[in-house]
Write a protein that holds these residues in place. Structure first.
Motif, short mmCIF file in Angstrom:
data_model
loop_
_atom_site.label_atom_id
_atom_site.label_comp_id
_atom_site.label_asym_id
_atom_site.label_seq_id
_atom_site.Cartn_x
_atom_site.Cartn_y
_atom_site.Cartn_z
N LYS A 3 0.84 -1.20 0.00
CA LYS A 3 0.00 0.00 0.00
C LYS A 3 0.87 1.25 0.00
O LYS A 3 0.57 2.23 -0.67
CB LYS A 3 -0.89 0.01 1.25
CG LYS A 3 -2.08 -0.88 1.17
CD LYS A 3 -2.92 -0.68 2.41
CE LYS A 3 -4.09 -1.63 2.44
NZ LYS A 3 -4.78 -1.58 3.74
N LEU A 4 1.95 1.20 0.78
CA LEU A 4 2.84 2.35 0.87
C LEU A 4 3.58 2.58 -0.45
O LEU A 4 3.69 3.72 -0.92
CB LEU A 4 3.84 2.17 2.00
CG LEU A 4 4.69 3.41 2.22
CD1 LEU A 4 3.91 4.50 2.93
CD2 LEU A 4 5.95 3.08 3.00
N VAL A 5 4.04 1.50 -1.07
CA VAL A 5 4.75 1.64 -2.35
C VAL A 5 3.80 2.25 -3.39
O VAL A 5 4.18 3.13 -4.16
CB VAL A 5 5.31 0.28 -2.82
CG1 VAL A 5 5.96 0.39 -4.20
CG2 VAL A 5 6.32 -0.26 -1.81
N LYS A 9 4.10 5.95 -5.32
CA LYS A 9 4.08 6.13 -6.78
C LYS A 9 2.96 7.11 -7.17
O LYS A 9 3.17 8.04 -7.94
CB LYS A 9 3.85 4.75 -7.42
CG LYS A 9 3.62 4.73 -8.90
CD LYS A 9 4.92 4.68 -9.67
CE LYS A 9 4.81 5.15 -11.11
NZ LYS A 9 4.08 4.29 -11.97
N ARG A 10 1.78 6.88 -6.58
CA ARG A 10 0.59 7.66 -6.95
C ARG A 10 0.73 9.13 -6.63
O ARG A 10 0.28 9.99 -7.38
CB ARG A 10 -0.61 7.04 -6.21
CG ARG A 10 -1.95 7.62 -6.52
CD ARG A 10 -3.08 6.64 -6.16
NE ARG A 10 -2.84 5.87 -4.95
CZ ARG A 10 -3.15 6.27 -3.71
NH1 ARG A 10 -3.73 7.43 -3.52
NH2 ARG A 10 -2.90 5.49 -2.67
N LEU A 307 12.12 5.43 4.68
CA LEU A 307 11.14 4.34 4.60
C LEU A 307 10.53 4.06 5.97
O LEU A 307 9.31 3.88 6.10
CB LEU A 307 11.81 3.08 4.03
CG LEU A 307 10.94 1.83 3.89
CD1 LEU A 307 9.71 2.10 3.01
CD2 LEU A 307 11.74 0.66 3.34
N ALA A 308 11.36 4.06 6.99
CA ALA A 308 10.85 3.80 8.35
C ALA A 308 9.90 4.92 8.79
O ALA A 308 8.83 4.64 9.36
CB ALA A 308 12.01 3.67 9.33
N SER A 315 -1.27 5.40 8.30
CA SER A 315 -2.40 4.80 9.02
C SER A 315 -3.69 5.02 8.25
O SER A 315 -3.77 5.86 7.36
CB SER A 315 -2.50 5.31 10.45
OG SER A 315 -2.80 6.66 10.45
N GLU A 316 -4.68 4.22 8.63
CA GLU A 316 -5.99 4.34 8.01
C GLU A 316 -7.00 4.52 9.13
O GLU A 316 -6.91 3.83 10.15
CB GLU A 316 -6.32 3.05 7.23
CG GLU A 316 -5.40 2.85 6.04
CD GLU A 316 -5.55 1.48 5.39
OE1 GLU A 316 -6.34 0.66 5.90
OE2 GLU A 316 -4.86 1.23 4.38
#
Ligand code: GAP
Length: 432
Positions: A3-5, A9-10, A307-308, A315-316
């Motif tokens: 999801k993070l990757v 990109k998005r 990245l960390a 979060s969601e």
């Protein structure tokens, strides 16, 4: 992680490098938001390690160094990984990462392990022969050691003192991967802290730097339960180290090193003295003795740390019945600090909002957005970690006040436009 990757990109945080040509294995480019985040992380490190202290100075040494540097540093001989080749498909693997004795790609027979040097080679000047071979630096640290005399001669430094540097390093890793965790081109933030050659002082400063660096991650938002210290076993120590403790982060793929704190002793200054024939000693005025100082080195990787910070911030949740993705980045690290949004696309609100944007821009990285419903615009900002949104509405036209919305709590307060710069400066909190 996926999801993070995808989010990276998005939203223009990290792109696969050379994508139009199918990408170049494990290399990544930082987009407009990624470059801001990366700069803020380096800024957070530099402020804390250099500018807020009186015992550490900065340096920016060249990536290309005299090839003798790498003989002296031991990297030519020791900076190697064991490697096996598949006799059929020619793929290469690290034997410690293989399950069986056959090639995992084609089942072919593997060669005996041999040592593979991780330094990238190139040539300096137009002649491409072995006498013109040079290396891309595999660590920034050596730029500091080879400048030791220059630093002493020009800076009136008294032990203990440190020299800090941020810059690119290169390693021809056999198995890069896990997004920007392990790449062949990456950036380091390293500091060499020089101390008198004394085991008690070494132990004290080592503990001090482990503690100091661990707290830096917590201060800038990483949850303590996602961090741990891991002392190296004797057999995994780098060739220059006689004691290393890693600061590790709980990545989705397991615990991984963010930073290593190493006792390098006088290894590097000894070797460079020997190989260059130059005196790299320090005269201690208190004890009237001359010696080569010892070194305690905290060395972190910018890309891994980024990245960390992203993973820890991701979060969601649900706001007003609507799910949202929110990056709870520390405001100091957030790529965009404040977004200015006219509530309605009325010309007077738009005009006012642009004036507020222009007022804030000299102080903070500021976005402006008038497209779509206000809820959607808040969500767009939440997703990239913008900590504050300023909304211009009908009341602004009457009394020059705006609402200031907090990303994490979604709470809004009303305040005069004239108070915004002070309020945002305080909330962003670089002074803390
Ligand atoms: N001067 C000491 C030194 O270079 P290191 O543990 O090899 O020590 C320091 O590297 C940091 O650099 C690591 O903790 C890691 O964060 C980062 N680093 C090392 N290799 C890397 C790679 N291939 N990709 C991304 N970061 C890397």
């Amino acid at each position: 992680m996926e999801k993070l990757v995808a989010l990276c990109k998005r939203r223009g945080i990290v792109f696969p490098s050379s994508e139009i040509y199918g990408g170049l294995g494990s290399t990544w480019d930082y987009g407009p938001l990624g470059v801001e985040l990366k700069r803020n992380i380096k800024e957070a490190w530099w402020r804390e390690m250099v500018q807020r202290r009186s015992d550490i100075v900065g340096l920016d040494a060249a990536i290309l160094m005299h090839p003798r540097t790498w003989e002296a540093s031991g990297h030519l001989q020791n900076f190697t990984d064991p490697l096996v080749d598949c006799k059929s498909c020619k793929h290469r693997f690290r034997p410690d990462q293989l399950d069986g004795k056959r090639c995992p790609e084609c089942g072919g027979e593997l060669t005996e392990p041999r040592r593979f040097n991780l330094m990238f080679k190139t040539f300096i000047g137009p002649v491409e022969d072995s006498s013109h071979t040079i290396y891309l630096r595999p660590e920034t640290a050596q730029g500091i050691f080879v400048n030791f005399s220059n630093l002493l001669d020009t800076q009136r430094l008294k032990l203990p003192f440190g020299v800090a540097q941020i810059g690119k390093s290169f390693r021809n890793e056999i198995t890069p991967g896990n997004f920007i965790f392990r790449t062949r081109e990456f950036e380091q933030m390293e500091m060499e802290f020089f101390i008198p050659p004394d085991p008690a002082q070494e132990a004290r400063w080592f503990d001090y730097w482990v503690d100091n660096r661990l707290n830096w991650y917590i201060k800038f938002g990483i949850r303590p339960e996602n961090l741990r210290l891991r002392p190296h076993a004797a057999e995994e120590l780098a060739h220059y180290s006689r004691g290393t403790t890693d600061i590790e982060y709980r990545f989705p793929f397991g615990w991984g090193e963010l930073e290593g704190i190493a006792k390098r002793g006088s290894y590097d200054l000894d070797r460079h003295s020997e190989f260059s024939g130059k005196d790299l000693s320090y005269f201690d005025e208190e004890t009237r003795t001359r010696y080569r100082p010892w070194v305690v080195e905290p060395a972190a990787g910018v890309d891994r740390v980024l990245l960390a910070f992203l993973l820890d911030a991701y979060s969601e949740d649900v706001v007003d019945g609507e799910p949202r993705v929110v990056l709870r980045l520390d405001p100091r690290l957030a790529p965009i600090k404040v977004a200015v949004l006219p509530l309605l696309r009325k010309s007077e609100q738009v005009e006012k909002a642009l004036a507020v944007r222009n007022m804030l821009q000299p102080y903070f990285v500021t976005a402006y957005d008038q497209a779509g419903s206000i809820g959607r615009r808040y969500r767009r900002q939440d997703e990239i970690g913008t900590p504050f949104c300023v909304t211009i509405d009908h009341q602004t036209m009457e009394d020059d006040t705006v609402t200031l919305r907090d990303r994490d709590s979604t709470e809004q307060v009303r305040l005069p436009i004239a108070a915004l710069v002070t309020e945002l400066t305080e909330r962003i909190g670089w002074h803390r």
